[in-house]
Every structure is written in C-alpha cells, then in structure tokens.
Design a protein around this motif. Structure first.
Motif, PDB file in Angstrom:
ATOM      1  N   ASN A  27       0.817  -1.221   0.000  1.00  0.00           N
ATOM      2  CA  ASN A  27       0.000   0.000   0.000  1.00  0.00           C
ATOM      3  C   ASN A  27       0.846   1.265   0.000  1.00  0.00           C
ATOM      4  O   ASN A  27       0.349   2.341   0.257  1.00  0.00           O
ATOM      5  N   GLY A  28       2.130   1.130  -0.241  1.00  0.00           N
ATOM      6  CA  GLY A  28       2.986   2.304  -0.325  1.00  0.00           C
ATOM      7  C   GLY A  28       3.573   2.735   0.994  1.00  0.00           C
ATOM      8  O   GLY A  28       4.336   3.694   1.045  1.00  0.00           O
ATOM      9  N   ALA A  29       3.263   2.051   2.096  1.00  0.00           N
ATOM     10  CA  ALA A  29       3.830   2.426   3.385  1.00  0.00           C
ATOM     11  C   ALA A  29       5.291   2.012   3.443  1.00  0.00           C
ATOM     12  O   ALA A  29       5.756   1.162   2.700  1.00  0.00           O
ATOM     13  N   GLU A  30       6.039   2.632   4.356  1.00  0.00           N
ATOM     14  CA  GLU A  30       7.444   2.301   4.500  1.00  0.00           C
ATOM     15  C   GLU A  30       7.593   0.905   5.105  1.00  0.00           C
ATOM     16  O   GLU A  30       6.794   0.486   5.937  1.00  0.00           O
ATOM     17  N   PRO A  31       8.620   0.143   4.680  1.00  0.00           N
ATOM     18  CA  PRO A  31       8.847  -1.173   5.279  1.00  0.00           C
ATOM     19  C   PRO A  31       9.326  -1.026   6.721  1.00  0.00           C
ATOM     20  O   PRO A  31       9.756   0.050   7.131  1.00  0.00           O
ATOM     21  N   PRO A  32       9.266  -2.120   7.503  1.00  0.00           N
ATOM     22  CA  PRO A  32       9.720  -2.034   8.884  1.00  0.00           C
ATOM     23  C   PRO A  32      11.183  -1.618   8.968  1.00  0.00           C
ATOM     24  O   PRO A  32      12.027  -2.130   8.235  1.00  0.00           O
ATOM     25  N   VAL A  33      11.493  -0.691   9.852  1.00  0.00           N
ATOM     26  CA  VAL A  33      12.855  -0.234  10.079  1.00  0.00           C
ATOM     27  C   VAL A  33      13.087  -0.188  11.586  1.00  0.00           C
ATOM     28  O   VAL A  33      12.276   0.387  12.318  1.00  0.00           O
ATOM     29  N   ASN A  34      14.157  -0.815  12.042  1.00  0.00           N
ATOM     30  CA  ASN A  34      14.464  -0.837  13.466  1.00  0.00           C
ATOM     31  C   ASN A  34      13.302  -1.364  14.301  1.00  0.00           C
ATOM     32  O   ASN A  34      13.055  -0.903  15.414  1.00  0.00           O
ATOM     33  N   GLY A  35      12.554  -2.316  13.741  1.00  0.00           N
ATOM     34  CA  GLY A  35      11.443  -2.890  14.485  1.00  0.00           C
ATOM     35  C   GLY A  35      10.185  -2.064  14.480  1.00  0.00           C
ATOM     36  O   GLY A  35       9.221  -2.387  15.170  1.00  0.00           O
ATOM     37  N   VAL A  36      10.145  -0.987  13.705  1.00  0.00           N
ATOM     38  CA  VAL A  36       8.973  -0.121  13.627  1.00  0.00           C
ATOM     39  C   VAL A  36       8.121  -0.528  12.429  1.00  0.00           C
ATOM     40  O   VAL A  36       8.626  -0.620  11.308  1.00  0.00           O
ATOM     41  N   GLN A  37       6.840  -0.776  12.674  1.00  0.00           N
ATOM     42  CA  GLN A  37       5.934  -1.267  11.642  1.00  0.00           C
ATOM     43  C   GLN A  37       4.796  -0.283  11.406  1.00  0.00           C
ATOM     44  O   GLN A  37       4.207   0.236  12.351  1.00  0.00           O
ATOM     45  N   ALA A  38       4.495  -0.009  10.136  1.00  0.00           N
ATOM     46  CA  ALA A  38       3.329   0.820   9.820  1.00  0.00           C
ATOM     47  C   ALA A  38       2.073   0.157  10.364  1.00  0.00           C
ATOM     48  O   ALA A  38       1.974  -1.069  10.441  1.00  0.00           O
ATOM     49  N   TRP A  39       1.104   0.975  10.743  1.00  0.00           N
ATOM     50  CA  TRP A  39      -0.087   0.472  11.442  1.00  0.00           C
ATOM     51  C   TRP A  39      -1.316   1.211  10.939  1.00  0.00           C
ATOM     52  O   TRP A  39      -1.278   2.413  10.689  1.00  0.00           O
ATOM     53  N   GLU A  40      -2.405   0.480  10.756  1.00  0.00           N
ATOM     54  CA  GLU A  40      -3.680   1.080  10.387  1.00  0.00           C
ATOM     55  C   GLU A  40      -4.759   0.616  11.343  1.00  0.00           C
ATOM     56  O   GLU A  40      -4.636  -0.451  11.951  1.00  0.00           O
ATOM     57  N   VAL A  41      -5.807   1.410  11.486  1.00  0.00           N
ATOM     58  CA  VAL A  41      -6.882   1.105  12.421  1.00  0.00           C
ATOM     59  C   VAL A  41      -8.188   0.920  11.668  1.00  0.00           C
ATOM     60  O   VAL A  41      -8.591   1.807  10.901  1.00  0.00           O
ATOM     61  N   ARG A  42      -8.830  -0.223  11.855  1.00  0.00           N
ATOM     62  CA  ARG A  42     -10.139  -0.467  11.255  1.00  0.00           C
ATOM     63  C   ARG A  42     -10.980  -1.274  12.236  1.00  0.00           C
ATOM     64  O   ARG A  42     -10.794  -2.485  12.371  1.00  0.00           O
ATOM     65  N   ALA A  43     -11.865  -0.627  12.931  1.00  0.00           N
ATOM     66  CA  ALA A  43     -12.810  -1.356  13.779  1.00  0.00           C
ATOM     67  C   ALA A  43     -13.761  -2.145  12.903  1.00  0.00           C
ATOM     68  O   ALA A  43     -14.105  -1.720  11.794  1.00  0.00           O
ATOM     69  N   THR A  44     -14.192  -3.287  13.377  1.00  0.00           N
ATOM     70  CA  THR A  44     -15.140  -4.088  12.587  1.00  0.00           C
ATOM     71  C   THR A  44     -16.539  -3.484  12.687  1.00  0.00           C
ATOM     72  O   THR A  44     -16.891  -2.848  13.685  1.00  0.00           O
ATOM     73  N   GLU A  45     -17.328  -3.685  11.654  1.00  0.00           N
ATOM     74  CA  GLU A  45     -18.717  -3.224  11.694  1.00  0.00           C
ATOM     75  C   GLU A  45     -19.480  -3.924  12.818  1.00  0.00           C
ATOM     76  O   GLU A  45     -20.387  -3.336  13.423  1.00  0.00           O
TER      77      GLU A  45
END
Length: 418
Positions: A27-45
């Motif tokens: 999705n174009g986010a940066e890859p993990p660096v130094n153990g840091v991971q991109a994160w998204e939030v989606r509550a379920t319906e």
C-alpha cells in the motif's frame, strides 16, 4: 493483527501494512525499520453495531437530586447530569462517525513497535522542514492520543514559516489505545520514560524535546531527570515539587494554589484512589458498559476544563467521543486505570531535573504547583507561564494558545542550552 486474546496483547482492529515477497509494502507504506511497523486502524462493523446496540439498551438511573440547579458546578455536584448524558448517548448512537477518526489517524501516520516485550502504538508526523526538532508528546488519563490530535499538524508544519517546526511523536501509553496491555506489574512511569527514549532512538532521534500533561507531565519530568543525555529540555503543564515543603514565603496566589490542590486530593480524587487500589474492580464496568465508561470519563472532562458548566463549551462532543470510543473499542478501561496502581504517588522525592524546563500552569487545572516549590525539583526553569484561560486539557480546550505557548516554551528551552 489478530483480535485480542484474554491477555490483551493484540489490539483490536489494527492491521500491519501488507508486504509483498520482497518485503515492500503493497500500500505504499514504509517497510519495517528498526522494528517499527506501519499500522492502520479499522474497527469491525460488528463492534460498531454492538456499541450502538448497547447504547440503545442502556439502563440509566434516576436523575440526580440536584436536578434543576442553575448552570454551573452545582448542577454537576453529584456527577454527570442525566439530561446531559442522555444527549451525548443519543449523539454517540445516531450521529457520531468513528470512521472519520480512523482516517485522521491514518493521515497523521501510525506505527507500532515492541519495546521491552510490549507493543507500543504511536503517531509519527515528520516535518518537511530541515530545521525541525524531534518532540515527543505524552498524554495522560482519562485522555489518550486524542489529547494532541488537533495540534500535531500545526506543530509539524506551521502555517507561519517563521514559527519553529517539530518532528512530532505521540505514543499511546501502555494499556491505552492500540498499545499492548501489560500482563504483569512493573509498567510505571520510570519504565515508560525509558521506553520513550528507546522509541525515539529507533526513529532516529537520539536527542529530543518532551512535553506532557497529567501522567504525561509526570513521565516528561522523569525523562528530563533520568535521561539528560537524550532530552534537550522539557515543557510540561504538570509540576510537582519534592515533599515536605512549607508555605513560608509563598505569595497569596501561590498559597491559594496549594490550598486548592490539597482540597482536590482530599475531597475530589476518589477516582484516583479507586484506580490506584482496585483498578480491576472498576474495570469490569468500564469494559462492559459504554454508558458507564462515558460517564466515568465525561465527569473528568467537565470538572477539569475551564468552563462554567459543560465541557462542550470548549471541547467538541465528537472529540470527547473520539476519546471514549477509543477506550471502548480497545477494551482498555481496566488496563488504562492500572497506571494509577503502578505509579500513584511514585515520583521519586529525590529526582531533580537539570535540563532546561518550561512550565505552564493553566488557571483551571486541578493541580497547580507554586514556582518556589517547582524550583526545588526543576533546577533550570527557562520559562514560567500562567495563561488567563485553560484547564487540564489545554491542547483540546485552547489549541491555538497551547501551540503558541508550547512553541515559546520550547524556544526558551533551546535558547537556554546555547
């Protein structure tokens, strides 16, 4: 990420950015660096539907016996008035939009990393300015990262090109929001401060500025006192002098501050004693009942804000519901309360802060420290400010003033280092 198990280690509704076979984010986010991971939030319906169902089926008590009192503190003397709660519950069920909050978090930039065995969620807004300084903002209770939602963009990329800019990091405290829930004791403010130093280092910020209010102010004080090699200076709306200081030499206004603070802890802090001694007990109601959670939190926004009656005089209903819904969907009513169990009255009496400090005492905050007392702990106060308005949540109540005050305070801190 999977749904949370009984130990609560995987936050509800979060997903890591998907990677292809080469490790590149799809999705174009940066890859993990130094153990840091991109994160998204989606509550379920399903979770959102369940929330609305619970709100519709809520069992409410009778009205307070001071019903009909004139607007003001007397109307809230027994807690959140029934009529006010009914209005907020109705809006929460029929008009509030959680998805817009999720989208706003995504626009700022969300990430997670594991520190000392615990997953930590944080916002990270890197400034486009080459002269920007790293800044960590730490929230408290009963707020969350929502405390700083309205100021991150202006701090990172100010409209005024002459204003200072910051690389802004806003972590969720352990047990809050999308950070993991500690499964053992020991995650007090000292350990959190050490985790923040590690977090900033992983982001490429070996030295940084720090700001906080409420528990965030306590943690910011620990950062300045324990980690002077990493912390350039601090700005806080919380200051606590060492114990045992007398009122000798205080001005009349400072004596009034001390008296008001003592009155608060003696007569208006039952919530803190409950959470410091029995967080699990109160936690069952906070995690099971959205209306109970709302009332527990709304009561503090009302009492601690610089308003004459309702907190909505200065803070939007939707913003408070962002905060309450975050607690609800992540089931963190109990785990967040435990910060009181871990750290209540735990600030080291001998801790001294020698890095430059800027301290702001907002007039309607619940705990205000006289400057002579503060100077016993904060040895290099570069700026001391007492605004004319604002309460415990200034970044939500008076965001424009808060940003201006924070900039001026941090500018004084940096100037003091030269």
């Amino acid at each position: 990420m999977p749904r949370p198990t009984s130990d609560g280690q995987a936050p509800t509704g979060g997903v890591q950015a998907p990677l292809n076979d080469a490790g590149t984010p799809l999705n174009g986010a940066e890859p993990p660096v130094n153990g840091v991971q991109a994160w998204e939030v989606r509550a379920t319906e399903a979770d959102l539907d369940d929330l609305r169902t619970r709100l519709a089926a809520a069992r409410l008590p009778e009205a307070e016996t001071v019903r009909g009192a004139a607007p003001g503190p007397g109307r809230w003397a027994q807690g959140v008035p029934l009529a006010d709660l009914v209005d907020v519950v109705h809006h929460w069920r029929t008009g509030y939009d959680w998805r817009s909050f999720e989208e706003r978090l995504d626009r700022i930039g969300q990430f997670r990393t594991t520190i000392d065995g615990l997953g930590i969620h944080f916002l990270h807004r890197r400034s486009a300015r080459a002269d920007a300084t790293p800044l960590i903002l730490t929230h408290g209770w009963p707020d969350s990262i929502v405390r700083f939602l309205d100021v991150v963009e202006e701090l990172a990329d100010p409209a005024d090109a002459d204003a200072p800019a910051f690389h802004v990091v806003v972590p969720s405290l352990p047990g809050f929001g999308y950070s993991d829930k500690p499964a053992t004791t020991g995650w007090g403010t000292e350990r959190i401060a050490a985790a923040w130093v590690e977090l900033m280092g992983r982001l490429g910020y070996p030295t940084f500025l720090a700001h906080g209010g409420d528990w965030g102010g306590n943690i910011t004080t620990v950062l300045g006192g324990r980690f002077p090699a990493h912390v350039l200076g601090i700005h806080t709306t919380f200051a606590e002098g060492p114990p045992g200081l007398t009122m000798d030499g205080l001005t009349a206004a400072e004596r009034r501050w001390a008296d008001e603070t003592r009155d608060f802890w003696r007569h208006r802090a039952a919530y803190a004693k409950q959470q410091a001694t029995r967080p699990q007990t109160i936690g069952y109601g906070l995690v099971d009942s959205p209306v109970g959670l709302l009332a527990w939190i709304l009561d503090k926004f009302a009492e601690w804000s610089d308003t004459e009656d309702s907190p909505f005089e200065t803070i939007s209903m939707d913003r408070i519901l962002d905060d309450v819904t975050l607690y609800w969907l992540t089931r963190t009513g109990a785990s967040a309360a435990r910060i009181y169990y871990e750290s209540h009255n735990s600030l080291d009496p001998g801790l001294r802060v020698d890095v430059p400090s800027a301290i702001t005492m907002y007039p309607r905050d619940v705990e205000k420290c006289p400057r002579p007392w503060a100077q016993e702990r904060y040895r290099h106060i570069a700026r001391w400010a007492c605004p004319e308005s604002g309460g415990h949540f200034p970044s939500l109540e008076v965001p424009e003033h808060f940003v201006r005050d924070l900039r001026e305070g941090l500018a004084a801190v940096l100037a003091a280092r030269r």
